[in-house]
Structure formats: C-alpha cells, structure tokens
Design a protein around this motif. Structure first.
Motif, mmCIF file in Angstrom:
data_model
loop_
_atom_site.group_PDB
_atom_site.id
_atom_site.type_symbol
_atom_site.label_atom_id
_atom_site.label_comp_id
_atom_site.label_asym_id
_atom_site.label_seq_id
_atom_site.Cartn_x
_atom_site.Cartn_y
_atom_site.Cartn_z
ATOM 1 N N THR A 3 9.952 33.910 19.540
ATOM 2 C CA THR A 3 10.064 34.245 20.955
ATOM 3 C C THR A 3 11.178 33.429 21.582
ATOM 4 N N PRO A 6 10.610 29.215 26.274
ATOM 5 C CA PRO A 6 9.528 29.469 27.226
ATOM 6 C C PRO A 6 10.023 29.549 28.661
ATOM 7 N N THR A 11 4.431 25.683 27.972
ATOM 8 C CA THR A 11 3.980 26.739 27.089
ATOM 9 C C THR A 11 3.060 26.148 26.026
ATOM 10 N N LEU A 13 1.597 25.576 22.624
ATOM 11 C CA LEU A 13 2.043 25.783 21.254
ATOM 12 C C LEU A 13 1.029 25.171 20.295
ATOM 13 N N THR A 41 6.087 33.013 17.304
ATOM 14 C CA THR A 41 6.384 31.585 17.155
ATOM 15 C C THR A 41 7.649 31.233 17.924
ATOM 16 N N MET A 42 7.819 29.952 18.109
ATOM 17 C CA MET A 42 9.087 29.426 18.602
ATOM 18 C C MET A 42 9.353 28.135 17.860
ATOM 19 N N ASN A 51 3.176 30.365 19.487
ATOM 20 C CA ASN A 51 3.226 30.462 20.941
ATOM 21 C C ASN A 51 1.926 31.126 21.399
ATOM 22 N N GLU A 53 0.529 31.494 24.346
ATOM 23 C CA GLU A 53 0.583 32.336 25.547
ATOM 24 C C GLU A 53 1.044 33.748 25.198
#
Length: 66
Positions: A3, A6, A11, A13, A41-42, A51, A53
């Motif tokens: 992603t 944020p 955010t 995680l 994911t980030m 992620n 959210e």
C-alpha cells in the motif's frame, strides 16, 4: 499488495509473525498470503508489515456491512 504511504502517521501495522499468532495460522501461510496480495503490506525499512487499517477496510467492503 504493498500500500502507499499511510495517510495518517498512526497507521496500525503488524508483523507477519504476530499476525500468524493472532490468527492461528502458520507464518508460511501468512507469507504466502502476502506474496499473493491477499494481505496489504507496507515496507518499513527492509520488512513488510501488515497494514491493519487497509485490511479492515477490505474485509468490511467484502462483507458488504452497509
């Protein structure tokens, strides 16, 4: 599925290891889900973090809670 950065600095995680513990599946399963793009994911540094959210939003949209 990685992603973008944020929108908010807070955010939520989670590591894939912790996600595996909380969901009761193996880490290899979680890694496979990440590789297939099922879990957003980030990257922070070298490691992808889940992620939570974006995952929450995906689940709500898939279930059509409205």
């Amino acid at each position: 599925m990685e992603t973008p950065a944020p929108e908010q600095p807070n955010t939520p995680l989670m590591s894939k290891e912790r996600f595996a513990q909380l969901t009761g599946v193996g880490e290899e399963v979680v890694r496979g889900w990440i590789n297939k793009g099922y879990i957003p994911t980030m990257k922070i540094g070298r490691y992808p973090l889940i992620n939570m959210e974006v995952l929450r939003r995906m689940c709500l949209e898939a279930e059509d809670w409205e």
